[in-house]
Motif scaffolding. Sequence first.
Motif, PDB file in Angstrom:
ATOM      1  N   ASN A 672      31.306  39.968  35.497  1.00  0.00           N
ATOM      2  CA  ASN A 672      30.844  38.599  35.696  1.00  0.00           C
ATOM      3  C   ASN A 672      32.006  37.624  35.616  1.00  0.00           C
ATOM      4  O   ASN A 672      32.063  36.644  36.375  1.00  0.00           O
ATOM      5  N   LYS A 673      32.932  37.888  34.726  1.00  0.00           N
ATOM      6  CA  LYS A 673      34.113  37.023  34.582  1.00  0.00           C
ATOM      7  C   LYS A 673      34.916  36.984  35.881  1.00  0.00           C
ATOM      8  O   LYS A 673      35.347  35.919  36.339  1.00  0.00           O
ATOM      9  N   LEU A 674      35.112  38.160  36.495  1.00  0.00           N
ATOM     10  CA  LEU A 674      35.867  38.225  37.742  1.00  0.00           C
ATOM     11  C   LEU A 674      35.126  37.559  38.893  1.00  0.00           C
ATOM     12  O   LEU A 674      35.726  36.871  39.721  1.00  0.00           O
ATOM     13  N   LEU A 675      33.808  37.758  38.960  1.00  0.00           N
ATOM     14  CA  LEU A 675      33.030  37.126  40.024  1.00  0.00           C
ATOM     15  C   LEU A 675      33.091  35.606  39.916  1.00  0.00           C
ATOM     16  O   LEU A 675      33.214  34.899  40.927  1.00  0.00           O
ATOM     17  N   VAL A 792      41.373  45.998  35.670  1.00  0.00           N
ATOM     18  CA  VAL A 792      40.118  46.106  36.422  1.00  0.00           C
ATOM     19  C   VAL A 792      40.405  45.779  37.887  1.00  0.00           C
ATOM     20  O   VAL A 792      40.987  44.732  38.195  1.00  0.00           O
ATOM     21  N   ILE A 793      39.995  46.676  38.793  1.00  0.00           N
ATOM     22  CA  ILE A 793      40.223  46.484  40.222  1.00  0.00           C
ATOM     23  C   ILE A 793      39.237  45.449  40.760  1.00  0.00           C
ATOM     24  O   ILE A 793      38.026  45.585  40.565  1.00  0.00           O
ATOM     25  N   TYR A 794      39.769  44.419  41.434  1.00  0.00           N
ATOM     26  CA  TYR A 794      38.862  43.402  41.972  1.00  0.00           C
ATOM     27  C   TYR A 794      39.032  43.192  43.473  1.00  0.00           C
ATOM     28  O   TYR A 794      38.314  42.394  44.082  1.00  0.00           O
ATOM     29  N   SER A 795      39.974  43.898  44.114  1.00  0.00           N
ATOM     30  CA  SER A 795      40.112  43.796  45.563  1.00  0.00           C
ATOM     31  C   SER A 795      40.794  45.047  46.089  1.00  0.00           C
ATOM     32  O   SER A 795      41.714  45.571  45.453  1.00  0.00           O
ATOM     33  N   ILE A 796      40.312  45.529  47.241  1.00  0.00           N
ATOM     34  CA  ILE A 796      40.861  46.730  47.881  1.00  0.00           C
ATOM     35  C   ILE A 796      41.659  46.311  49.108  1.00  0.00           C
ATOM     36  O   ILE A 796      41.158  45.565  49.954  1.00  0.00           O
ATOM     37  N   ARG A 797      42.899  46.783  49.225  1.00  0.00           N
ATOM     38  CA  ARG A 797      43.731  46.536  50.395  1.00  0.00           C
ATOM     39  C   ARG A 797      44.067  47.864  51.069  1.00  0.00           C
ATOM     40  O   ARG A 797      43.749  48.935  50.551  1.00  0.00           O
ATOM     41  N   THR A 798      44.744  47.801  52.212  1.00  0.00           N
ATOM     42  CA  THR A 798      45.004  49.033  52.966  1.00  0.00           C
ATOM     43  C   THR A 798      46.012  49.949  52.281  1.00  0.00           C
ATOM     44  O   THR A 798      46.029  51.152  52.539  1.00  0.00           O
ATOM     45  N   ASN A 799      46.869  49.406  51.417  1.00  0.00           N
ATOM     46  CA  ASN A 799      47.891  50.233  50.770  1.00  0.00           C
ATOM     47  C   ASN A 799      47.893  50.119  49.255  1.00  0.00           C
ATOM     48  O   ASN A 799      48.858  50.479  48.597  1.00  0.00           O
ATOM     49  N   GLY A 800      46.806  49.584  48.685  1.00  0.00           N
ATOM     50  CA  GLY A 800      46.750  49.473  47.237  1.00  0.00           C
ATOM     51  C   GLY A 800      45.567  48.631  46.785  1.00  0.00           C
ATOM     52  O   GLY A 800      44.650  48.361  47.562  1.00  0.00           O
ATOM     53  N   VAL A 801      45.626  48.190  45.538  1.00  0.00           N
ATOM     54  CA  VAL A 801      44.517  47.425  44.960  1.00  0.00           C
ATOM     55  C   VAL A 801      45.075  46.231  44.196  1.00  0.00           C
ATOM     56  O   VAL A 801      46.227  46.231  43.749  1.00  0.00           O
TER      57      VAL A 801
END
Length: 966
Positions: A672-675, A792-801
């Motif tokens: 919830n904090k990240l959102l 904590v992972i909050y975004s996915i990219r093509t070569n990492g997070v």
Amino acid sequence: MQTACQAVQHQKGRRQYNKLRNLLKDPRHDCTVFANEFHQHCYLPREKGESMEKWQTRNIYNAAAWYHNHCLGQMPVVMVTEDEDAIRQYGNETEGVFVISFKNYLDNFWPDLKAAHELFDSIVQARRERESESQENHGKEYPEHLPVEILEAGIKSGRYLQGTLSVNKHRAQLEAFVRLQGLGSKDTELQSDILIYGSKARNRAIHGDVVVVELLPVHEWKGRTVALCENESEDKAPADTTGDPMPTGKVVGITQKNWRDYVVTFPSKEESQSQGRNAQKVLVTPWDYRIPKIRISTQQAEALQEYRVVVRIDSWESTSLYPNGHFVRVLGRIGDLEGEIAAILVENSICAAPFSEIQMREMPVSSPKNPWQVSPEEAEKRLDLRETHLIFSIDPRGCEDVDDALSVRALPSGNLELGVHIADVTHFVPPNSYTDVEARARATTYYLADRRYDMLPPVLSAHLCSLLSGVDRYAVSVLWELEKESYEALRVRYTRTLIRSAYKLEYETAQGLLDGDTTVLGDILELQGLDEGTRQEKLAELVWAISKLTDIARHMRARRDRCGALELEGIEVRVQLDDKRNIHDLIPKQPLEVHETVAECMILANHWVAKRIAERFPQQALLRQHPPPRQEFFAELRECASAKGFSIDTRSNKALAESLDRANDPADPVVNKLLRSMATQAMCNALYFSTGSCPEEQFHHYGLALERYTHFTSPIRRYADIVVHRLLLAAATGDSRDSIISNKDLEELCRHINNRNRAAQRAQKQSTELFQCMYFRDRSAESDERCVADGVIYSIRTNGVLVFVPRYGIKGAAYMKNKEGLVISCPGAGSCQWQPGSLHRSQHKITSTTAAGDSLTLSLFDHITVRIVVQSSRCHAETIRLEMVRNAPHAGTAAAPQGSHGARAELLREVSQSAEEAQRAQETARVEGMDEESREFCQTKGPSLYQLLEEIRELALLDVSQDVRT
């Protein structure tokens, strides 16, 4: 001189002319403009065939000679010009009137001003190099910009679009975006920014310039980069790292060049060897990744290799790959704390000069031998609250500039009186005084991680205007009479007061009293030294006041929640220093309920003051607006929430608030904090504006859901609040002669304050990042356990997070594919390794597959263990880099406490439910008490529809700015 000013406009353009006019209007420079063309003896008509330049030079000399004679020859007059013909013609014509070049002026009048001589030499050298280069180079590197007339016509017709250029600092060579503004954006269906791909399409525009763009054909549109990158200078992006095509264009003209001072670094010895030992032309690298390299001419390159240096850009010709500039001054050594802080200040155009002697002479006298005292005459004009009200302040630890204080008391009628008391800065800072002009220029106090630069002299900010305990102070107070149970505002009063704060409390102390924690009593200095009976009596009185304020704030918050109050999340880190000012720890700010209590009271005061000044001055009141966010900015928030099965409705602030309240994972409060943090990032910036320059339907504040809002509660550190105080007092007294600014001037002032506020926010963020890097730089990433943390992972990219580290409030990139093409692998519960393989990205997860067949899948909101590493850079600021250690939560991570949002929401629901039940009971009582006439005509004697709508209009939503006081 009037003619000299017009010569600047004629030869240098409107922008330089406005710059000169602003300098002349600034009282700090003690300049006067002589309107010589309106003087009988100082104006000479232009002769037939005479050039504009020659006529202006003749007029200026004639006026200078007249002024010398007017002063009876007792004062020499100096006319500075680079026109050699004028120097030969007029140099010896009138005794006492010197017509000389700027170099001679420096040599004869300021021979010891070394910095000015060096700056002049640098400018002259840069001009010579530029002239020489333009003669040598005939090939063009960039297309010429279109003439102004064609640009203006194209914007009006819709062929061209105008906006501000924003360069992607992570892909500075490739990506820039133009956000639309002005007429062009009204005639287009574009709903997004325009991508400017590559330096050629940027056509010499620099980050921050206002540019004119021509859209490319749709088949040439490109997508923005979605891969992680490290500010490198690749000219091409891999094909699989870009998103969906978006509107793409090219710059065809620049309507406003917003060039400033730039901090740069000279090339190292190895880099400069190829240029030759005595080379004068040097390519320097700006501290800001978004600014291209700048070519300057200097013979000090070798001596300045280890220093941060300030340069200015002079021009960027179409025949040159790089802009030309000149050396200004040295800041400090690379990596030295004071040098890096100075770089941050220059990059944000922040002046940190001491207050001048003339400003300090305006200050009241206050010394240990002669302390400042309340004037009996002034006390007579004010409402004296010193003996009738228990007033106290609640501020962060170590706060010296106490703007505000609170009070609450029971009235004989049984109702309550709530008071918000704000330092009366305007009593000490008259309009257009030297102190006022300086405060206007600074616009705000600048808070860095380890220091602050005050808007007002310390004798005011930390002493006479600071509402410290036990001393008499002037204040401007807003006093409400509240209904004893529902806390509805029955009456309000705005007035100048005389107060004496009883306590200066810290947030943690006030929270402790609220929670019944007796261990905090030792922190209340005002209770020390009292006998036990008196101490307990005063303590009970204070605890009642804090509890009552908190109860009022809960009801206010519950009322606003029913209307869709937004509660967003900002990540704020406090740098904890030891006695020697070394970094001891990095501590994320912990939310306390007492923060909410103070914030609610400040929001209430700001809202009511906004209503009052907008009503009294409908065309020239300073308010604060918060435009609704663009829906496309919520895309990442909605995508992340869907990974956890939550649906985020962003159609209105109320829908967004309710969605965020529901998006709560009991097993992981960080979700919830990240959102909420993502929702905060999607918001537009709140801005100051003049009511006469904006349609009334745009007055509203989206984050607070208020029709009227302003800033009134922090005049020590915000100039906007000083303006609002003057407006409020003029509205209260009816005397507006010296307090009211015209709509045009107020509009210009608002633009300036908004600009300075953005600079203050950037500087605070950059200084915090500097100290974060210093904290981890002094520790071994391999052996120090403080460099390993849960992420904590909050975004996915093509070569990492992208990863959030709650322990330190850090956000950063963790690569899953390195430059050698190896991918991350975490066999079993062991440490991660780099191995040959490939990556596959889907909507909510990314999978790494090695050549041996081992796979690793990471999903949004997964907890992983990361190592925090400092990435050094000689030319730029250091940055934090995260390295994945294990595909599991960090073993040292304690169980996450129950999220404050969940507990607060539950409490607010209870208060809201109680309020609704009480309201229903009152309605029942009204119906039962109606007389026969009322029953016959179905009318009640309760509130009218108008009153009901007024109550709804007065409901507030929490401001989304980083400042808890909005």
